[in-house]
Design an enzyme around this catalytic site. Structure first.
Site, PDB file in Angstrom:
ATOM      1  N   ILE A  68       0.831  -1.195   0.000  1.00 41.91           N
ATOM      2  CA  ILE A  68       0.000   0.000   0.000  1.00 41.91           C
ATOM      3  C   ILE A  68       0.869   1.249   0.000  1.00 41.91           C
ATOM      4  CG2 ILE A  68      -0.195  -0.060   2.517  1.00 41.91           C
ATOM      5  CD1 ILE A  68      -3.072   1.030   2.104  1.00 41.91           C
ATOM      6  N   CYS A  69       0.363   2.295  -0.649  1.00 42.15           N
ATOM      7  CA  CYS A  69       0.996   3.615  -0.598  1.00 42.15           C
ATOM      8  C   CYS A  69      -0.130   4.639  -0.536  1.00 42.15           C
ATOM      9  CB  CYS A  69       1.937   3.830  -1.786  1.00 42.15           C
ATOM     10  SG  CYS A  69       1.116   3.863  -3.379  1.00 42.15           S
ATOM     11  N   GLN A  70       0.097   5.853  -0.967  1.00 41.29           N
ATOM     12  CA  GLN A  70      -0.940   6.878  -0.880  1.00 41.29           C
ATOM     13  C   GLN A  70      -2.019   6.696  -1.945  1.00 41.29           C
ATOM     14  OE1 GLN A  70      -0.876   8.993   1.732  1.00 41.29           O
ATOM     15  NE2 GLN A  70      -2.920   9.654   1.179  1.00 41.29           N
TER      16      GLN A  70
END
Length: 195
Positions: A68-70
């Site tokens: 996951i990231c932004q």
């Protein structure tokens, strides 16, 4: 996990985490972004650390990994690196934390900071605006804005961002800092010693 498509939506990710508590949620954002809001139980392994520890991650992980990231871009880059290194069974949360938060899923909140994407927009827009205004007194200054524009086009085409990589190294984005050793220890398969 489904290896046909590396992307899963928020509802699928929540179901995956609920059904399998061994799924490792790996957040590849900067420590400051992670500190702002993250999924409970997630570990922070910033994208710039994935390359440095790629062999160890692949050797120690068993594929039970949700990246996951932004917004999904950095997690997709991490997924590509992991797949090329021999770990194809990780998945990426489509839309990243933006989608997770928008869906009303639970998050752990800390000190609020701007996301890296927002910082890039501010800096790029500021440089373009300043170059146009400066061009009134310094003919040719507008070309700095053109250079930034070309960089953003390149970033869009290659799904990389040099400005984002530079900004991620600023003290503001380091926050409390990621404990890379602790994150790598969480990736280690049960019963295995550190590589």
């Amino acid at each position: 996990m489904n290896t046909d498509s590396p992307n899963i939506d928020t509802a699928t990710a929540r179901a995956l985490i609920a059904a399998n508590p061994d799924v490792l949620v790996v957040d590849v954002r900067t420590p400051a972004e992670f500190e702002t809001a993250h999924i409970g139980g997630a570990i922070n392994l910033p994208l710039d650390q994935v390359d440095a520890h790629l062999r160890r991650i692949v050797a120690d992980a068993d594929g039970r990994m949700l990246l996951i990231c932004q917004s999904g871009g950095r997690a997709t880059q991490a997924h590509k690196k992991l797949c090329e290194a021999g770990l194809p069974d990780a998945v990426v949360l489509t839309g990243g934390m933006n989608a997770w938060i928008a869906s009303g899923a639970p998050v752990v909140r800390g000190r609020q900071r701007w996301s890296l994407e927002r910082q890039v927009r501010l800096v790029a827009g500021g440089i373009v605006l300043a170059s146009i205004v400066a061009d009134l007194w310094l003919p040719g200054a507008r070309f700095a804005g053109a250079l930034v524009g070309a960089g953003l086009v390149f970033a869009g085409l290659t799904d990389t961002c040099a400005m984002g990589m530079l900004l991620s190294r600023l003290p503001y984005n380091r926050g409390a800092g990621a404990d890379v050793d602790a994150a790598l220890a969480c990736i280690r398969r049960p019963g295995r010693s550190a590589a």
